[in-house]
Design a protein around this motif. Sequence first.
Motif, PDB file in Angstrom:
ATOM      1  N   ASP A 206       0.853  -1.199   0.000  1.00  0.00           N
ATOM      2  CA  ASP A 206       0.000   0.000   0.000  1.00  0.00           C
ATOM      3  C   ASP A 206       0.888   1.248   0.000  1.00  0.00           C
ATOM      4  N   HIS A 210       1.217   4.195  -2.851  1.00  0.00           N
ATOM      5  CA  HIS A 210       1.105   5.655  -2.617  1.00  0.00           C
ATOM      6  C   HIS A 210       2.274   6.376  -3.284  1.00  0.00           C
ATOM      7  N   HIS A 275      -5.781   2.752  -6.589  1.00  0.00           N
ATOM      8  CA  HIS A 275      -6.631   3.058  -5.435  1.00  0.00           C
ATOM      9  C   HIS A 275      -8.108   3.172  -5.820  1.00  0.00           C
ATOM     10  N   HIS A 289      -7.438  -3.344   1.906  1.00  0.00           N
ATOM     11  CA  HIS A 289      -6.972  -2.283   1.011  1.00  0.00           C
ATOM     12  C   HIS A 289      -5.580  -2.583   0.424  1.00  0.00           C
TER      13      HIS A 289
HETATM   14 FE   LIG Z   1      -3.701   3.321   0.167  1.00  0.00          FE
END
Ligand SMILES: [Fe+2]
Length: 397
Positions: A206, A210, A275, A289
Amino acid sequence: MFHQLVIFIRRYVNLLLRIPMPTLASGQGELKRCPQLLKQNKCANVFIVTDKTLSQLGITKQLTDYLDSEQLSYHVFDEVMPDPTIVLIEKGVTKYKQHQCDSVIALGGGSVMDCAKAIAACVVKNKNITQLSGLFRVRKKLPSFIAIPTTAGTGSEATLVAVVTDPIKKQKFTVIDPCLVPQFAIIDPLLMVGLPAKITAETGIDALTHAVESYIGLHATKQSKTYSIDAIKRIFQYLPLAYKNGDDLTARTEMSLASYFAGIAFTRTSIGYVHAIAHQLGGYYHIPHGLANAVLLPHILDFSYDNAYKKYAEIAYQVGLVAADESEIVAANRFVGTIKALNITLNIQQSFPELKSVDIPILAKRAISEAFCDYPVPKLMPVKTCENLLSELLICR
Ligand SMILES: [Fe+2]
């Protein structure tokens, strides 16, 4: 044309926007700084937002022991579940008011931090969270807020966003406002030692997503790119080590900083299709996620390749994946290949067993709509392409 204009205007609004940085305390054992920070800010009754797992692991008690030793009052709200809902946030707001708290500590992963931000925003605005959905609806200083991440991934300790789930619509929405950037971030790698390998891997990707989506997006700046590169370099080197040996404190420290720096980067630039699609999969099926991002990232990199390969190459040169005299194509391919290899090293699955073909049209439509004008992606994706991409993740099961 309309899309390009909106992206252009947003880029300049972003540049003008003053996004604060949290005051950072980072290092082994830094959790003990909490009482001092609260006292400095004249807080005497803190609302601790966390989850049952952290309470059961004794991590919440480590924090409350420090508060007890300084005679600080607190109320523990440890009911946060993954993908915090509107109802959960309302419950937190009621408890905060009932116990007359004056400050907030978010102790946990992304869901905990998002929930705590949402509670704090509702308290100061005296509104429910749906009324604060969207851009710049808070515009009011939150109570003193300390974010203490226990995973290295979300970067929420550095960001201006809270993601909230509406279970009725099976959809997530965001509250975005510079006021949501936590006043303090305490990054203590000792809190991450017990994190299971699978969660280490997914949350770590994750953070990587980003950093990458921020770098390749059209809003990236020299400053945001520096933060992205710093994060990507650390993640490539230390995520496999943290995954293999959760007790490796150097790897945990580096990953926690990578997550923070990636958060600093993307909160200034926005994210992308990884995302946008992951949010739909989370809202529909509660797919974690980080896991959704990890599965999707290589596909989106392939999709964006022809518009973004120069940026992939820049990343490869800067993090040292290739020598400076290699061609851009070689460098770009090495970058994409490194991410695919990392997924294999981390045993990331290649598809979503939960995904149903009947849901694909609505998921694709919502993902493209979420990204449209809000995410400065290097290449626009038609809804049909998104449907095809999701179908691949169904078929290769
Ligand atoms: Fe994220």
